[in-house]
Design a protein around this motif. Structure first.
Motif, PDB file in Angstrom:
ATOM      1  N   VAL A  25       0.859  -1.178   0.000  1.00 33.93           N
ATOM      2  CA  VAL A  25       0.000   0.000   0.000  1.00 33.93           C
ATOM      3  C   VAL A  25       0.898   1.232   0.000  1.00 33.93           C
ATOM      4  N   ARG A  26       0.614   2.166  -0.921  1.00 27.23           N
ATOM      5  CA  ARG A  26       1.443   3.375  -0.978  1.00 27.23           C
ATOM      6  C   ARG A  26       0.662   4.549  -1.543  1.00 27.23           C
ATOM      7  N   LYS A  27       1.224   5.726  -1.336  1.00 26.60           N
ATOM      8  CA  LYS A  27       0.617   6.955  -1.839  1.00 26.60           C
ATOM      9  C   LYS A  27       1.215   7.268  -3.199  1.00 26.60           C
ATOM     10  N   GLY A  28       0.369   7.669  -4.131  1.00 24.59           N
ATOM     11  CA  GLY A  28       0.815   8.106  -5.449  1.00 24.59           C
ATOM     12  C   GLY A  28       0.883   9.621  -5.476  1.00 24.59           C
ATOM     13  N   GLY A  29       0.407  10.207  -6.544  1.00 27.51           N
ATOM     14  CA  GLY A  29       0.490  11.649  -6.723  1.00 27.51           C
ATOM     15  C   GLY A  29      -0.631  12.425  -6.052  1.00 27.51           C
ATOM     16  N   LEU A  30      -0.381  13.724  -5.920  1.00 29.59           N
ATOM     17  CA  LEU A  30      -1.349  14.678  -5.384  1.00 29.59           C
ATOM     18  C   LEU A  30      -1.661  15.700  -6.461  1.00 29.59           C
ATOM     19  N   GLY A  31      -2.852  16.240  -6.429  1.00 28.53           N
ATOM     20  CA  GLY A  31      -3.206  17.277  -7.384  1.00 28.53           C
ATOM     21  C   GLY A  31      -4.401  18.073  -6.896  1.00 28.53           C
ATOM     22  N   ILE A  32      -4.664  19.166  -7.576  1.00 30.06           N
ATOM     23  CA  ILE A  32      -5.820  20.008  -7.279  1.00 30.06           C
ATOM     24  C   ILE A  32      -6.731  19.983  -8.495  1.00 30.06           C
ATOM     25  N   LYS A  33      -8.021  19.816  -8.240  1.00 32.95           N
ATOM     26  CA  LYS A  33      -9.014  19.832  -9.309  1.00 32.95           C
ATOM     27  C   LYS A  33     -10.070  20.875  -8.981  1.00 32.95           C
ATOM     28  N   GLY A  34     -10.870  21.193  -9.979  1.00 30.06           N
ATOM     29  CA  GLY A  34     -11.955  22.138  -9.779  1.00 30.06           C
ATOM     30  C   GLY A  34     -13.176  21.480  -9.175  1.00 30.06           C
ATOM     31  N   GLN A  35     -14.176  22.284  -8.911  1.00 32.93           N
ATOM     32  CA  GLN A  35     -15.402  21.847  -8.253  1.00 32.93           C
ATOM     33  C   GLN A  35     -16.235  20.890  -9.116  1.00 32.93           C
ATOM     34  N   ASP A  36     -16.242  21.122 -10.412  1.00 39.13           N
ATOM     35  CA  ASP A  36     -17.029  20.294 -11.327  1.00 39.13           C
ATOM     36  C   ASP A  36     -16.141  19.194 -11.900  1.00 39.13           C
ATOM     37  N   LEU A  37     -16.489  17.949 -11.598  1.00 40.51           N
ATOM     38  CA  LEU A  37     -15.691  16.811 -12.033  1.00 40.51           C
ATOM     39  C   LEU A  37     -16.483  15.942 -12.994  1.00 40.51           C
ATOM     40  N   THR A  38     -15.800  15.356 -13.931  1.00 36.70           N
ATOM     41  CA  THR A  38     -16.398  14.352 -14.799  1.00 36.70           C
ATOM     42  C   THR A  38     -15.558  13.100 -14.635  1.00 36.70           C
ATOM     43  N   CYS A  39     -16.195  12.030 -14.164  1.00 33.76           N
ATOM     44  CA  CYS A  39     -15.486  10.799 -13.834  1.00 33.76           C
ATOM     45  C   CYS A  39     -16.114   9.611 -14.553  1.00 33.76           C
ATOM     46  N   SER A  40     -15.323   8.590 -14.759  1.00 29.36           N
ATOM     47  CA  SER A  40     -15.812   7.337 -15.320  1.00 29.36           C
ATOM     48  C   SER A  40     -15.358   6.192 -14.432  1.00 29.36           C
ATOM     49  N   GLY A  41     -16.071   5.090 -14.495  1.00 28.75           N
ATOM     50  CA  GLY A  41     -15.749   3.935 -13.664  1.00 28.75           C
ATOM     51  C   GLY A  41     -16.704   3.857 -12.494  1.00 28.75           C
ATOM     52  N   ILE A  42     -16.145   3.588 -11.330  1.00 31.21           N
ATOM     53  CA  ILE A  42     -16.931   3.502 -10.095  1.00 31.21           C
ATOM     54  C   ILE A  42     -16.665   4.765  -9.282  1.00 31.21           C
ATOM     55  N   ILE A  43     -17.741   5.414  -8.874  1.00 28.51           N
ATOM     56  CA  ILE A  43     -17.671   6.634  -8.072  1.00 28.51           C
ATOM     57  C   ILE A  43     -18.448   6.358  -6.793  1.00 28.51           C
ATOM     58  N   ILE A  44     -17.787   6.527  -5.645  1.00 28.54           N
ATOM     59  CA  ILE A  44     -18.485   6.327  -4.373  1.00 28.54           C
ATOM     60  C   ILE A  44     -18.386   7.638  -3.602  1.00 28.54           C
TER      61      ILE A  44
END
Length: 153
Positions: A25-44
């Motif tokens: 188990v490890r941490k990958g990258g960090l980033g900043i995104k905006g308020q409106d997201l468009t995602c694909s796959g599984i979203i919980i």
């Protein structure tokens, strides 16, 4: 966003995933995104209330979600995300967020969490609580989970 509000989610992943059978188990990258997201796959989506208000979204690629569900179900093959696999993934988000809530309590910050809402598909639009959303990639056996954290100011 205050880093002390991000670390509990990272710590919970590092504690919970090995208990479920993930050796690395490890941490990958960090980033900043905006308020409106468009995602694909599984979203919980899990809501957060109390001293902090906002939400956390766990985004998992469909194939990675199958691997996670399979590991959680003692290696049972998961060919498609049926009700059992979806239940396992929802429970994972519940375990991760509840453990983060315990981490917050250790910092003197009391929060409660909502019941997880699982969505799946392509191009799912999600509007987060704040204008800036912190994205943290966490990996379990090289299976990626993106944790999107948003707290209201």
């Amino acid at each position: 966003m205050d880093v002390t509000h991000v670390n509990p989610f990272i710590e919970s992943f590092m504690k919970v995933m090995p208990q479920l059978g993930f050796a690395e188990v490890r941490k990958g990258g960090l980033g900043i995104k905006g308020q409106d997201l468009t995602c694909s796959g599984i979203i919980i989506l899990v809501g957060i209330v109390g001293a902090l208000k906002g939400n956390v979204v766990y985004r998992i690629d469909t194939e990675h979600a199958k691997k996670i569900a399979s590991t959680m179900m003692m290696g049972m093959p998961v060919e498609q995300l049926d009700d059992m696999a979806r239940s396992a993934l929802s429970e994972l988000s519940n375990m991760l967020t509840a453990t983060a809530a315990t981490e917050f309590a250790g910092l003197g910050i009391s929060i409660d969490i909502s019941t997880p809402t699982l969505l799946s598909g392509d191009n799912i639009s999600v509007k987060m609580s704040s204008k800036q959303v912190l994205s943290v990639e966490l990996l379990a056996n090289d299976t990626s989970v993106e944790v999107l954290i948003s707290f209201e100011n």
